[in-house]
Design a protein around this motif. Structure first.
Motif, PDB file in Angstrom:
ATOM      1  N   TYR A  46       0.907  -1.200   0.299  1.00 20.30           N
ATOM      2  CA  TYR A  46       0.000  -0.042   0.203  1.00 20.30           C
ATOM      3  C   TYR A  46       0.957   1.261  -0.030  1.00 20.30           C
ATOM      4  CZ  TYR A  46      -2.947   3.809   1.771  1.00 20.30           C
ATOM      5  OH  TYR A  46      -3.660   4.821   2.175  1.00 20.30           O
ATOM      6  N   GLN A  47       1.285   1.678   1.258  1.00 22.40           N
ATOM      7  CA  GLN A  47       2.147   2.986   1.116  1.00 22.40           C
ATOM      8  C   GLN A  47       3.214   2.679   2.246  1.00 22.40           C
ATOM      9  OE1 GLN A  47      -0.394   6.580   1.134  1.00 22.40           O
ATOM     10  NE2 GLN A  47       0.977   7.419   2.900  1.00 22.40           N
ATOM     11  N   GLU A  48       4.370   3.107   2.020  1.00 25.10           N
ATOM     12  CA  GLU A  48       5.625   3.190   3.059  1.00 25.10           C
ATOM     13  C   GLU A  48       4.940   4.231   4.135  1.00 25.10           C
ATOM     14  OE1 GLU A  48       9.570   2.687   1.516  1.00 25.10           O
ATOM     15  OE2 GLU A  48       8.760   3.628  -0.181  1.00 25.10           O
ATOM     16  N   GLY A  49       5.053   3.572   5.256  1.00 21.98           N
ATOM     17  CA  GLY A  49       4.844   4.413   6.602  1.00 21.98           C
ATOM     18  C   GLY A  49       3.564   4.178   7.144  1.00 21.98           C
ATOM     19  N   SER A  50       2.851   3.475   6.467  1.00 22.90           N
ATOM     20  CA  SER A  50       1.398   3.052   6.918  1.00 22.90           C
ATOM     21  C   SER A  50       1.278   1.819   7.777  1.00 22.90           C
ATOM     22  CB  SER A  50       0.425   3.002   5.801  1.00 22.90           C
ATOM     23  OG  SER A  50      -0.964   2.172   6.468  1.00 22.90           O
ATOM     24  N   ALA A  51       1.334   2.250   9.169  1.00 28.67           N
ATOM     25  CA  ALA A  51       1.536   1.171  10.207  1.00 28.67           C
ATOM     26  C   ALA A  51       0.735  -0.095  10.091  1.00 28.67           C
ATOM     27  CB  ALA A  51       1.611   1.612  11.624  1.00 28.67           C
ATOM     28  N   SER A  52      -0.509   0.022  10.016  1.00 26.53           N
ATOM     29  CA  SER A  52      -1.265  -1.119   9.855  1.00 26.53           C
ATOM     30  C   SER A  52      -1.143  -2.144   8.648  1.00 26.53           C
ATOM     31  CB  SER A  52      -2.806  -0.779   9.968  1.00 26.53           C
ATOM     32  OG  SER A  52      -3.546   0.077   8.978  1.00 26.53           O
ATOM     33  N   THR A  53      -1.073  -1.457   7.537  1.00 30.62           N
ATOM     34  CA  THR A  53      -0.854  -2.187   6.572  1.00 30.62           C
ATOM     35  C   THR A  53       0.554  -2.880   6.212  1.00 30.62           C
ATOM     36  OG1 THR A  53      -0.235  -0.216   4.885  1.00 30.62           O
ATOM     37  CG2 THR A  53      -2.594  -1.164   5.014  1.00 30.62           C
ATOM     38  N   THR A  54       1.535  -1.862   6.654  1.00 31.98           N
ATOM     39  CA  THR A  54       3.071  -2.382   6.753  1.00 31.98           C
ATOM     40  C   THR A  54       3.117  -3.706   7.711  1.00 31.98           C
ATOM     41  OG1 THR A  54       3.926  -0.327   6.302  1.00 31.98           O
ATOM     42  CG2 THR A  54       5.311  -1.913   7.287  1.00 31.98           C
ATOM     43  N   ALA A  55       2.267  -3.607   8.816  1.00 35.92           N
ATOM     44  CA  ALA A  55       2.191  -4.894   9.648  1.00 35.92           C
ATOM     45  C   ALA A  55       1.673  -6.204   8.976  1.00 35.92           C
ATOM     46  CB  ALA A  55       1.743  -4.578  10.707  1.00 35.92           C
ATOM     47  N   ARG A  56       0.473  -5.838   8.148  1.00 35.70           N
ATOM     48  CA  ARG A  56      -0.011  -7.067   7.522  1.00 35.70           C
ATOM     49  C   ARG A  56       0.835  -7.445   6.478  1.00 35.70           C
ATOM     50  NH1 ARG A  56      -4.919  -3.699   5.824  1.00 35.70           N
ATOM     51  NH2 ARG A  56      -5.130  -3.034   7.956  1.00 35.70           N
ATOM     52  N   GLU A  57       1.300  -6.669   5.807  1.00 36.52           N
ATOM     53  CA  GLU A  57       2.363  -6.990   4.548  1.00 36.52           C
ATOM     54  C   GLU A  57       3.505  -7.752   5.282  1.00 36.52           C
ATOM     55  OE1 GLU A  57       1.547  -2.794   2.171  1.00 36.52           O
ATOM     56  OE2 GLU A  57       3.521  -3.069   3.330  1.00 36.52           O
ATOM     57  N   ALA A  58       4.245  -7.333   5.932  1.00 39.09           N
ATOM     58  CA  ALA A  58       5.370  -8.093   6.733  1.00 39.09           C
ATOM     59  C   ALA A  58       4.863  -9.518   7.309  1.00 39.09           C
ATOM     60  CB  ALA A  58       5.826  -7.089   7.866  1.00 39.09           C
ATOM     61  N   GLY A  59       3.727  -9.327   7.900  1.00 29.74           N
ATOM     62  CA  GLY A  59       3.502 -10.686   8.605  1.00 29.74           C
ATOM     63  C   GLY A  59       3.032 -11.635   7.514  1.00 29.74           C
ATOM     64  N   CYS A  60       2.405 -11.094   6.337  1.00 28.34           N
ATOM     65  CA  CYS A  60       2.164 -12.065   5.105  1.00 28.34           C
ATOM     66  C   CYS A  60       3.574 -12.759   4.836  1.00 28.34           C
ATOM     67  CB  CYS A  60       1.091 -11.480   4.137  1.00 28.34           C
ATOM     68  SG  CYS A  60       1.078 -12.556   2.840  1.00 28.34           S
ATOM     69  N   LEU A  61       4.420 -11.886   4.388  1.00 24.45           N
ATOM     70  CA  LEU A  61       5.496 -12.306   3.763  1.00 24.45           C
ATOM     71  C   LEU A  61       6.391 -13.133   4.596  1.00 24.45           C
ATOM     72  CD1 LEU A  61       6.676  -8.877   2.329  1.00 24.45           C
ATOM     73  CD2 LEU A  61       6.215 -10.894   0.841  1.00 24.45           C
ATOM     74  N   ASP A  62       6.334 -12.969   6.111  1.00 20.98           N
ATOM     75  CA  ASP A  62       7.231 -13.840   6.848  1.00 20.98           C
ATOM     76  C   ASP A  62       6.449 -15.147   7.017  1.00 20.98           C
ATOM     77  OD1 ASP A  62       9.056 -14.233   9.362  1.00 20.98           O
ATOM     78  OD2 ASP A  62       7.014 -14.594  10.232  1.00 20.98           O
ATOM     79  N   VAL A  63       5.107 -15.218   6.931  1.00 13.49           N
ATOM     80  CA  VAL A  63       4.642 -16.401   6.796  1.00 13.49           C
ATOM     81  C   VAL A  63       4.738 -17.164   5.607  1.00 13.49           C
ATOM     82  CG1 VAL A  63       2.274 -17.829   6.989  1.00 13.49           C
ATOM     83  CG2 VAL A  63       2.742 -15.904   8.749  1.00 13.49           C
ATOM     84  N   LEU A  64       4.585 -16.446   4.464  1.00 14.96           N
ATOM     85  CA  LEU A  64       4.878 -17.074   3.152  1.00 14.96           C
ATOM     86  C   LEU A  64       6.252 -17.723   3.041  1.00 14.96           C
ATOM     87  CD1 LEU A  64       3.025 -14.665   0.723  1.00 14.96           C
ATOM     88  CD2 LEU A  64       2.319 -17.087   1.386  1.00 14.96           C
ATOM     89  N   ARG A  65       7.218 -16.801   3.682  1.00 14.12           N
ATOM     90  CA  ARG A  65       8.653 -17.228   3.258  1.00 14.12           C
ATOM     91  C   ARG A  65       9.148 -18.284   4.325  1.00 14.12           C
ATOM     92  NH1 ARG A  65      10.399 -11.168   1.964  1.00 14.12           N
ATOM     93  NH2 ARG A  65       9.939 -11.358  -0.198  1.00 14.12           N
ATOM     94  N   THR A  66       8.630 -18.357   5.368  1.00 15.29           N
ATOM     95  CA  THR A  66       9.131 -19.234   6.690  1.00 15.29           C
ATOM     96  C   THR A  66       8.229 -20.353   6.669  1.00 15.29           C
ATOM     97  OG1 THR A  66       7.876 -18.163   8.402  1.00 15.29           O
ATOM     98  CG2 THR A  66      10.140 -17.346   7.987  1.00 15.29           C
ATOM     99  N   ARG A  67       7.004 -20.873   6.162  1.00 13.63           N
ATOM    100  CA  ARG A  67       6.235 -21.728   6.419  1.00 13.63           C
ATOM    101  C   ARG A  67       5.860 -22.412   5.234  1.00 13.63           C
ATOM    102  NH1 ARG A  67       2.593 -19.271  10.899  1.00 13.63           N
ATOM    103  NH2 ARG A  67       0.972 -20.503   9.805  1.00 13.63           N
ATOM    104  N   PHE A  68       5.969 -21.776   4.101  1.00 12.62           N
ATOM    105  CA  PHE A  68       5.710 -22.261   2.664  1.00 12.62           C
ATOM    106  C   PHE A  68       6.596 -22.457   1.530  1.00 12.62           C
ATOM    107  CE2 PHE A  68       1.674 -20.846   4.911  1.00 12.62           C
ATOM    108  CZ  PHE A  68       1.126 -21.727   5.207  1.00 12.62           C
ATOM    109  N   PRO A  69       7.451 -23.204   1.764  1.00  9.02           N
ATOM    110  CA  PRO A  69       8.623 -23.428   0.681  1.00  9.02           C
ATOM    111  C   PRO A  69       8.163 -23.569  -0.666  1.00  9.02           C
ATOM    112  CG  PRO A  69       8.661 -25.349   2.118  1.00  9.02           C
ATOM    113  CD  PRO A  69       7.397 -24.636   2.775  1.00  9.02           C
ATOM    114  N   GLY A  70       7.088 -23.964  -1.021  1.00  8.71           N
ATOM    115  CA  GLY A  70       6.442 -24.134  -2.368  1.00  8.71           C
ATOM    116  C   GLY A  70       6.060 -22.858  -2.913  1.00  8.71           C
ATOM    117  N   ILE A  71       6.117 -21.785  -2.315  1.00 12.79           N
ATOM    118  CA  ILE A  71       5.575 -20.566  -2.700  1.00 12.79           C
ATOM    119  C   ILE A  71       6.788 -19.421  -2.780  1.00 12.79           C
ATOM    120  CG2 ILE A  71       4.409 -18.448  -2.088  1.00 12.79           C
ATOM    121  CD1 ILE A  71       2.345 -20.847  -2.671  1.00 12.79           C
TER     122      ILE A  71
END
Length: 124
Positions: A46-71
């Motif tokens: 969304y937009q750099e500096g937007s706390a709520s969406t930055t947290a959503r993005e970071a959380g999603c990326l963390d889960v995708l990268r650490t728990r789903f190796p096929g993605i």
């Protein structure tokens, strides 16, 4: 689960709200389930500096990268702070990554822009 329907410019966005799961787990787990555990994913931020969406993005990326190796996340560095920018950015990303199988958008404007771009190429 509650399903809301929103129509705009011919594209239909279905927004599902799931409860009782950590919010950063819902989207990546659902996306991974839909993709059968493998595929290429675009994250349109969304937009750099937007706390709520930055947290959503970071959380999603963390889960995708650490728990789903096929993605494979093929793009996670593009930002779109409004619908027009989201549409233009989504168009460019879909051209650059024609084999993408999934997308994550953290808010309404990025989701709407991505849906319009996907609809334009017959993938919505």
């Amino acid at each position: 689960m509650v399903e809301l329907k929103h129509e705009a410019d011919g594209a239909v966005a279905k927004i599902r709200k799931l409860a009782a799961v950590h919010p950063h787990d819902v989207a990546p787990r659902t996306l991974t389930d839909l993709l059968g555990g493998k595929g290429q994913v675009i994250v349109l931020r969304y937009q750099e500096g937007s706390a709520s969406t930055t947290a959503r993005e970071a959380g999603c990326l963390d889960v995708l990268r650490t728990r789903f190796p096929g993605i494979t996340v093929v793009s996670d560095n593009q930002y779109a702070p409004n619908l027009e920018k989201a549409r233009a950015t989504a168009d460019a990303l879909l051209l650059r990554h024609p084999d993408v199988t999934g997308v994550f958008c953290p808010n309404e404007s990025t989701t709407h822009g991505m849906l319009l771009a996907l609809d334009a190429i017959g993938k919505a």
